[in-house]
Design an enzyme around this catalytic site. Structure first.
Site, PDB file in Angstrom:
ATOM      1  CG  ASP A   1     -46.881  69.408  24.073  1.00 34.53           C
ATOM      2  OD1 ASP A   1     -46.356  69.633  22.971  1.00 34.53           O
ATOM      3  OD2 ASP A   1     -46.929  68.277  24.588  1.00 34.53           O
TER       4      ASP A   1
ATOM      5  NE  ARG B   1     -48.336  60.805  24.666  1.00 32.18           N
ATOM      6  CZ  ARG B   1     -48.451  61.210  23.421  1.00 32.18           C
ATOM      7  NH1 ARG B   1     -47.411  61.194  22.619  1.00 32.18           N
ATOM      8  NH2 ARG B   1     -49.581  61.654  22.954  1.00 32.18           N
TER       9      ARG B   1
ATOM     10  CD1 TRP C   1     -36.525  63.282  17.060  1.00 31.34           C
ATOM     11  CD2 TRP C   1     -36.116  62.539  14.997  1.00 31.34           C
ATOM     12  NE1 TRP C   1     -35.711  62.197  17.167  1.00 31.34           N
ATOM     13  CE2 TRP C   1     -35.429  61.718  15.906  1.00 31.34           C
ATOM     14  CE3 TRP C   1     -35.998  62.257  13.629  1.00 31.34           C
ATOM     15  CZ2 TRP C   1     -34.642  60.635  15.515  1.00 31.34           C
ATOM     16  CZ3 TRP C   1     -35.215  61.190  13.239  1.00 31.34           C
ATOM     17  CH2 TRP C   1     -34.546  60.382  14.168  1.00 31.34           C
ATOM     18  CG  ASP C   2     -43.098  64.346  19.885  1.00 29.40           C
ATOM     19  OD1 ASP C   2     -42.464  64.825  20.841  1.00 29.40           O
ATOM     20  OD2 ASP C   2     -44.334  64.412  19.765  1.00 29.40           O
ATOM     21  CG  MET C   3     -37.129  61.897  22.848  1.00 30.01           C
ATOM     22  SD  MET C   3     -37.115  62.330  24.604  1.00 30.01           S
ATOM     23  CE  MET C   3     -35.533  61.772  25.064  1.00 30.01           C
ATOM     24  CG  ASN C   4     -43.997  62.793  23.243  1.00 33.24           C
ATOM     25  OD1 ASN C   4     -43.988  63.967  23.580  1.00 33.24           O
ATOM     26  ND2 ASN C   4     -44.377  62.398  22.048  1.00 33.24           N
TER      27      ASN C   4
ATOM     28  CB  CYS D   1     -41.345  68.166  18.976  1.00 35.48           C
ATOM     29  SG  CYS D   1     -42.731  67.984  20.109  1.00 35.48           S
TER      30      CYS D   1
ATOM     31  CG  ASP E   1     -48.508  65.813  15.554  1.00 35.58           C
ATOM     32  OD1 ASP E   1     -48.355  64.950  16.439  1.00 35.58           O
ATOM     33  OD2 ASP E   1     -47.875  66.889  15.543  1.00 35.58           O
TER      34      ASP E   1
END
Ligand code: DGJ
Length: 777
Positions: free
Chosen positions: A542, A439, A473-476, A520, A362
């Site tokens: 999460d 973030r 594939w994250d996007m925070n 994600c 991760d």
């Protein structure tokens, strides 16, 4: 099947009919949507009767006093022609007014599905009806597409606006769907929430006026999922009329449900008009996202089954369509940013011993990403953490016997990064205002071609170099500043961003269909059909606390199948809720999805490791049914129970998760209903599960032969190597008896423990395996 009869258009799926008709003035009237009609049934019988003039209404034709658009069930509607309900369009026309009058021009029945040029869409439909509408005063056209997915009882709809005039028009609102249903005392169900509390099912009555379900964060959002239901007041899981709606789109969505004074309920669904403005120049067209609808008279489970089948069959594509998903270990909650190669390899080896199949590295492997304030955007391996580089590390993971997966957050950048220092213009910001961060990061401007090219190149080269077989594939963060130097008209920003994202995903993953993509977005901030066209599974939340997950996964299950839900077993007490739950319950919840583990295995006791190895083996044995089985939410009259069931395609095996949220004193007996099985004889048995003795504290004195300090060294040592077995029940009976419900052994109420007492307590659970008797096979 699509049947045209004079001026009526009939769309049949296996179990439903959708009927539209053209009025004498060329408007499209919505006639019927519900259970499959008889062949002979038609518009004359089913249309709303129009025989009175409604006082104070505006007449479309002054000589026709019973034709008021406001009092009709319409399939599309305009502004300024007497319909005062929410219009699907708001166009600034060449005359500067917002008045439109779109009437029937032509129609066509096309084979299969008509692909979209700019956005992902469902595929594999049976037939498509295209109805072309034209404005009466200007050469502006709206093409309405209806695609029939017969076996899954889904009809999709979308609209395309074409400007064939010689001046631009401004689109301020364009919906994909508009339709009016006669009220059935509808209740509206939406999935609402926020970070770590996504997809909570909320019910409200549809009353006069407008109810909006929308997002404005730049994503489909964890606030309000695009999907919603309209159900008759008495509908429950198994009975009653239910309409389900969803949208193949990952950006700002918007749906309204409006009950009019005539008790018609208008449903509109499309791109959110919030901050939206699109200039449509001559010879240009604008495609709206495809929306999907389904109807069932078999309650919520009925529409869920339709939507689940539709997603597995017509949304998810590529190598992972209908393919069993690997069991993964993700290192995030084990290490966060604090790891090195040694720690990672230890985790991978421990995971392999338990039967896990895929190792996911991760956040934190690149640049100066040792916390979330720096490094985002710099996808160069951090040599302090992985001294031999990514390829060498991935090979080591494969040598251990695991597949290798990697995390990216490609749409974002930290100000403290090499990427930002060399290309500040890649980030979204306004020249004359300070940036607002989420973030600690900025959003990259996917409206810019050079940014899209950069992301494609960066991500692709690492995927190829390290032979990655899974990507998270994250996007925070949410998008805040809607501004791009690449755009003349900032009203196009949100939609162009999403088009940019789809382009990037296409370019990276279409040539690499062997890669399993898991989308994600801080958990389920982008759980939508648009992302599912690229990403067969999505990280649900999460929040991995199983009791919270019961709510979240139940909410999502109304619209999305288990095969789409990434679900992990994490540590207890839980890192966000501090809730202590058993390893069994954590597993029983996670296995109704794509199972993963997200904890540091080295801290588990030998007994817990054995437990996980048994869980993994059990999941592998029944994985297909957990991921692709027919899923039922089983009703219980007790409010402290959640019961999920999944049934194999041949209806010969069912798995039921029985969950107790808070225990009540002297709990009365429980019943287990198992539905959806073939007729015949079955055996039901409890999955054996461990009871860790430490959980019983001082109560252990009732079963231990010697007196022990409940918090002493001996108890702790024994707890690491020894556990009790929970009650195992086995019954043989017919599918009819199972459907009626089998009374289970009673729960522990403080009057003694023995092998026929179920030990649930707070947050306890059991898994039941129901299998056809051999003679039946
Ligand atoms: C948010 C995700 O939801 C988590 O699972 C993890 O990947 C972190 N981002 C990493 O920053």
């Amino acid at each position: 099947m699509i049947t045209i009869d004079g001026t009526s258009f009939r769309l049949d799926t296996d179990c439903t009919t959708y009927l539209i008709s053209q009025t004498k003035y060329g408007h499209l009237e919505h006639i019927y949507y519900g259970n499959l009609l008889g062949k002979e049934d038609g518009v004359d019988v089913l249309a709303q009767k129009r025989s009175i003039m409604v006082g104070s209404s505006v007449l479309y034709n002054s000589e026709d006093d019973i034709y008021s658009l406001d009092a009709m069930c319409l399939e599309w509607s305009d502004n300024g022609r007497g319909d005062y309900r929410h219009s699907p369009t708001e166009f600034k026309m060449p005359d500067g007014s917002f008045v439109t009058d779109f009437i029937y021009e032509s129609h066509e029945v096309l084979a299969g599905t008509v692909a979209m040029e700019t956005m992902p869409a469902a595929y594999g439909g049976d037939q498509t009806l295209l109805i072309v509408l034209k404005d009466k005063a200007y050469p502006i056209f709206i093409d309405l597409y209806y695609t029939v997915f017969e076996q899954t009882n889904v009809i999709s709809r979308r609209a395309v606006v074409r400007n064939e005039g010689n001046v631009p028009i401004t689109i301020r609102r364009i919906m994909s769907i508009s339709m009016d249903l006669p009220d059935e005392c509808f209740q509206m169900y939406t999935l609402d929430g926020g970070w770590i509390k996504e997809a909570s099912l909320h019910k409200r009555p549809v009353s006069y006026g407008v109810t909006v379900n929308s997002s404005t964060t730049g994503a489909s959002s964890n606030r309000h999922n695009p999907a919603f239901l309209l159900a008759e007041a008495d509908a429950n899981e198994d009975y009653g009329s239910v309409y389900a709606f969803n949208m193949i789109y990952s950006g700002n969505h918007y749906s309204i449900v409006e009950k009019s004074e005539r008790d018609y309920v208008r449903v509109c669904m499309g791109i959110n008009p919030h901050l939206f403005e699109w200039i449509l120049s001559p010879e240009e067209k604008f495609e709206t996202p495809e929306c999907v609808m389904s109807y069932s008279s078999h309650g919520f489970n009925g529409t869920s089954h339709n939507m689940h089948d539709f997603i597995n069959e017509h949304i998810v594509r590529g190598d992972y369509k209908k393919k069993e998903r690997p069991i993964l270990i993700n290192n995030w909650e084990a290490h966060f940013f604090d790891f090195n190669e040694g720690k990672l390899l230890r985790l991978a080896k421990d995971a392999k011993k338990l039967g896990i199949e895929l190792f996911v590295l991760d956040d934190g492997w690149f640049g100066d990403r040792n916390h979330d304030k720096a490094g985002l955007g710099d996808y160069r391996v951090n040599p302090k953490k992985l001294p031999d580089g990514m390829k060498a590390f991935a090979d080591k993971i494969r040598d251990i016997g695991l597949d290798f997966g990697l995390w990216f957050e490609p749409e974002m950048v930290n100000e403290d990064s090499e990427l930002y220092r060399s290309h500040p213009e890649y980030a979204i910001k306004l020249p004359n205002r300070h940036s607002v961060l989420g973030r600690n990061q900025l959003v990259l401007d996917l409206c810019k071609k050079e940014v899209r090219d950069y992301i494609v190149e960066q991500v692709s080269s690492i995927l190829d170099e390290a032979k990655v077989s899974y990507v998270k594939w994250d996007m925070n963060r949410h998008i805040a500043e809607t501004f791009s130097e690449a755009l003349k008209n900032q009203g196009e920003f949100y939609h162009r961003y999403i088009l940019g994202l789809y382009e990037v995903l296409n370019r990276i993953f279409e040539p690499r269909p062997h890669i399993l993509l898991e989308s994600c977005s801080s958990g389920g901030n982008r759980f939508d059909l648009g992302m599912l066209c690229y990403s067969p599974q999505i990280w649900v939340s999460d929040d991995t606390d199983p009791i919270e997950r019961l709510k979240i996964q139940t909410g999502l299950s109304y619209f999305y199948p288990q095969s789409t839900m990434g679900a992990h077993v994490s540590q207890a007490p839980h890192q966000q809720t501090l809730r202590e739950t058993s390893l069994a319950t954590r597993f029983h919840v996670a296995c109704f999805g794509c199972l993963g583990y997200e904890l540091d295995i080295k801290y588990l006791s030998p007994e817990q490791k054995k437990d996980i190895a048994e869980q993994v083996a059990f999941y592998k044995q029944y994985r297909k049914i957990f991921q692709y089985g027919r899923f039922y939410r089983i009703k219980s009259y007790k409010s402290n129970k959640v019961i999920w069931e999944t049934v194999s395609e041949d209806k010969e095996t069912a798995l039921t998760g029985f969950f107790q949220t808070l225990a009540t004193a002297a709990e009365s007996s429980d019943k287990l209903k198992v539905i959806g099985l073939k007729k015949g004889m079955f055996t039901l048995r409890t999955r054996p599960q461990k009871l860790y003795i430490q959980r019983f504290g001082g109560l252990i004195k009732h079963v231990a032969p010697v007196e022990l300090n409940p918090d002493g060294v001996i108890m702790r040592a024994v707890n690491r190597h020894y556990s009790l077995r929970d009650c195992v029940e086995t019954y043989t009976c017919s599918s009819e008896a199972l459907a009626a419900g089998i009374p289970l052994c009673e729960q522990f109420i403080g009057t003694g423990y023995h092998e026929s007492v179920r030990m649930l307590g707070d947050f306890g659970s059991n898994m039941y395996i129901i299998e056809a008797e051999d003679t039946f096979l």
